[in-house]
Design an enzyme around this catalytic site. Structure first.
Site, PDB file in Angstrom:
ATOM      1  N   PHE A   1      29.966 -42.944 -56.685  1.00 19.81           N
ATOM      2  CA  PHE A   1      31.269 -43.607 -56.612  1.00 19.81           C
ATOM      3  C   PHE A   1      32.332 -42.536 -56.447  1.00 19.81           C
ATOM      4  O   PHE A   1      32.389 -41.586 -57.232  1.00 19.81           O
ATOM      5  CB  PHE A   1      31.557 -44.435 -57.872  1.00 19.81           C
ATOM      6  CG  PHE A   1      32.889 -45.137 -57.784  1.00 19.81           C
ATOM      7  CD1 PHE A   1      33.057 -46.235 -56.953  1.00 19.81           C
ATOM      8  CD2 PHE A   1      33.984 -44.679 -58.509  1.00 19.81           C
ATOM      9  CE1 PHE A   1      34.291 -46.866 -56.841  1.00 19.81           C
ATOM     10  CE2 PHE A   1      35.214 -45.309 -58.405  1.00 19.81           C
ATOM     11  CZ  PHE A   1      35.372 -46.406 -57.580  1.00 19.81           C
TER      12      PHE A   1
ATOM     13  N   ASP B   1      32.533 -33.960 -57.292  1.00 23.95           N
ATOM     14  CA  ASP B   1      33.434 -34.993 -57.785  1.00 23.95           C
ATOM     15  C   ASP B   1      33.315 -34.981 -59.306  1.00 23.95           C
ATOM     16  O   ASP B   1      32.370 -35.542 -59.866  1.00 23.95           O
ATOM     17  CB  ASP B   1      33.051 -36.356 -57.192  1.00 23.95           C
ATOM     18  CG  ASP B   1      33.955 -37.480 -57.694  1.00 23.95           C
ATOM     19  OD1 ASP B   1      34.685 -37.268 -58.684  1.00 23.95           O
ATOM     20  OD2 ASP B   1      33.914 -38.575 -57.103  1.00 23.95           O
TER      21      ASP B   1
ATOM     22  N   LYS C   1      41.412 -38.868 -63.552  1.00 24.74           N
ATOM     23  CA  LYS C   1      41.147 -39.511 -64.838  1.00 24.74           C
ATOM     24  C   LYS C   1      41.751 -38.764 -66.044  1.00 24.74           C
ATOM     25  O   LYS C   1      42.920 -38.948 -66.309  1.00 24.74           O
ATOM     26  CB  LYS C   1      39.651 -39.757 -64.982  1.00 24.74           C
ATOM     27  CG  LYS C   1      39.168 -40.797 -63.939  1.00 24.74           C
ATOM     28  CD  LYS C   1      38.004 -41.644 -64.378  1.00 24.74           C
ATOM     29  CE  LYS C   1      37.894 -42.914 -63.586  1.00 24.74           C
ATOM     30  NZ  LYS C   1      37.087 -42.851 -62.372  1.00 24.74           N
TER      31      LYS C   1
HETATM   32  C1  LIG Z   1      37.235 -43.139 -60.984  1.00 25.44           C
HETATM   33  C2  LIG Z   1      36.495 -42.286 -60.033  1.00 25.44           C
HETATM   34  C3  LIG Z   1      36.976 -42.048 -58.743  1.00 25.44           C
HETATM   35  C4  LIG Z   1      38.203 -42.736 -58.186  1.00 25.44           C
HETATM   36  O1  LIG Z   1      39.355 -42.481 -58.903  1.00 25.44           O
HETATM   37  P1  LIG Z   1      40.637 -43.459 -58.686  1.00 25.44           P
HETATM   38  O2  LIG Z   1      41.690 -42.824 -59.530  1.00 25.44           O
HETATM   39  O3  LIG Z   1      40.235 -44.812 -59.144  1.00 25.44           O
HETATM   40  O4  LIG Z   1      40.961 -43.439 -57.245  1.00 25.44           O
HETATM   41  C5  LIG Z   1      36.265 -41.184 -57.942  1.00 25.44           C
HETATM   42  N1  LIG Z   1      35.151 -40.588 -58.370  1.00 25.44           N
HETATM   43  C6  LIG Z   1      34.656 -40.784 -59.597  1.00 25.44           C
HETATM   44  C7  LIG Z   1      33.424 -40.064 -60.032  1.00 25.44           C
HETATM   45  C8  LIG Z   1      35.297 -41.656 -60.466  1.00 25.44           C
HETATM   46  O5  LIG Z   1      34.790 -41.880 -61.680  1.00 25.44           O
END
Ligand SMILES: *Cc1c(COP(=O)(O)O)cnc(C)c1O
Length: 413
Positions: A142, A228, A259
């Site tokens: 994700f 990521d 986050k």
């Molecule tokens: C939450 C998340 C995203 C996306 O972040 P947003 O602030 O919702 O755009 C991307 N990668 C990972 C691993 C995430 O947990």
């Protein structure tokens, strides 16, 4: 509720006037403090999801509140055509704390991923290899909801119906080394993009061998390694960054953060080495809000609290305790909990009963947990959570598992 009179009778307008993209729990909170959230009626919930790993310092942390108030009185926003001292200071701090040489600030995780992907492709084009466009992602990943982010993760549910998929994105199977190796060797490969610990995919952690192997593979083929760490970074695994578990020599070229970076204030960052960012010159990228003074003041305060030896040691301590407690829980409830996964305070419980039902039972016990792929629930508590609070969470989980067993027995009868 009856559909209001509109031109289109077949499509009812939702009562809340919100685009119906979320299936929301019937629950609203009015305030929060530490690891607790309170409804308007004053009912307290133990927050073990922290807004999906956002509220790393819990709710209403005094340092963050003060930073927000102080900056709010001074200056909220100026354009990035001016110098922003707090932005320079935060970039310097993040680079000192990591492999990186430069930062670009964003408002969200998906935008940090966008910047990472653009940086990677631009690197190859600046090197005279514009044909290198392929981003090698992984199933179950994700990366956010922008077009590039959903194409990079390839989850059909997030891509279908949005027109043709973008060229230059493919997904290898998690754990299939031969597949990654073959993809990386292609002359059109640009970068590997992976979460060191998959979040939404169900808290799957990469092994040290994989973290090291990916670095070596990228070096061998002259492609870039993008981590990521939007969910797993910033202390969540017990190191400031999850890549550190593999050792300093195995850092990525580019990393996306968000986050926990603002502890609840929307802010993200794309970090890179100077070499990887060589194509990101004046005019190549930009953002109106990204890195504005209000966001930077809060993020500086958050980093000040998170990036300390004491905090990281605390996370390792409580995470070790939690894992041990969860092993006991699994042993007591083998028909409910199939597997325990993840790293640090990013924990997944793979369940036998439906994870959505389990989350609703958890709410009945005043415990907030997140869902995840592969029928998991995730525990992502604030990093400041104590052993006592975690043992309270485990006691609640024990009761939820008992209820799950009773429901299953009821169904069987
Ligand atoms: C939450 C998340 C995203 C996306 O972040 P947003 O602030 O919702 O755009 C991307 N990668 C990972 C691993 C995430 O947990």
């Amino acid at each position: 509720m009856a559909a209001p009179e509109t031109g289109s009778q077949e499509v009812p307008v939702p009562a809340d006037h919100l685009m119906g993209v979320y299936s929301r729990a019937p629950l609203a909170f009015e305030r929060g403090r530490g690891v607790r959230l309170y409804t308007a009626e004053g009912e307290a919930y133990l927050d073990c999801m922290a807004g999906i790993a956002v509220n790393a310092l819990g709710h209403a942390h005094p340092t963050l509140v003060k930073a927000l108030e102080t900056q709010g009185e001074k200056l909220w926003h100026v354009s990035n055509i001016f110098r922003i001292p707090d932005q320079e200071a935060l970039a310097t701090r993040l680079c000192e704390l990591s492999f990186a040489d430069v930062c670009f600030f964003t408002n969200s995780g998906a935008e940090a991923i966008e910047c990472a992907l653009k940086t990677a492709r631009k690197y190859h084009s600046a090197n005279g290899q514009p044909e290198r466009i392929d981003i090698i992602g992984f199933d179950g990943a994700f990366h956010g909801r922008t077009y590039a982010a959903v194409n990079a993760a390839g989850n059909p549910g997030y891509v279908d119906g949005f027109g043709p998929t973008l060229p230059g994105y493919e997904q290898a199977t998690w754990g299939d080394w031969e597949m990654v190796k073959a993809a990386a060797a292609r002359p059109t490969a640009a970068a590997i993009l992976i979460e060191p610990v998959q979040g939404e995919g169900g808290a799957r952690a990469l092994s040290t061998e994989w973290l090291r192997g990916l670095r070596e593979l990228c070096d061998e083929h002259g492609i870039l390694l993008i981590y990521d760490e939007i969910q797993c970074g910033l202390g969540r695994t017990g190191k400031l960054f999850a890549y550190e578990w593999a050792g300093e020599d195995y850092a990525p070229d580019i990393m996306a953060l968000a986050k926990a970076l603002g502890g609840g204030f929307p802010v993200g960052a794309c970090l890179a080495t100077a070499k990887a960012a060589k194509g990101m010159t004046v005019g190549a990228h930009g953002s109106t809000y990204g890195g504005n003074p209000l966001a930077m003041a809060v993020a500086r305060a958050a980093i000040g609290e998170i990036a300390t030896d004491a905090m990281l040691e605390h996370v390792r301590d409580v995470a070790g305790y939690l894992t041990q407690q969860l092993e006991g829980l699994k042993a007591r409830h083998p028909d409910v909990i199939e597997d325990i996964r993840g790293k640090g305070l990013l924990v997944g419980l793979k369940l036998k009963p439906n994870n959505r039902a389990f989350m609703a039972w958890a709410r009945d016990e005043k415990l907030l947990i997140a869902g995840g792929g592969d029928n998991c629930v995730r525990l992502l508590p604030p990093l400041i959570i104590t052993r006592e609070e975690l043992s309270e969470a485990v006691a609640k989980l024990d009761r939820i598992c008992e209820r799950a067993e009773a429901e299953t027995a009821g169904q069987a009868a």
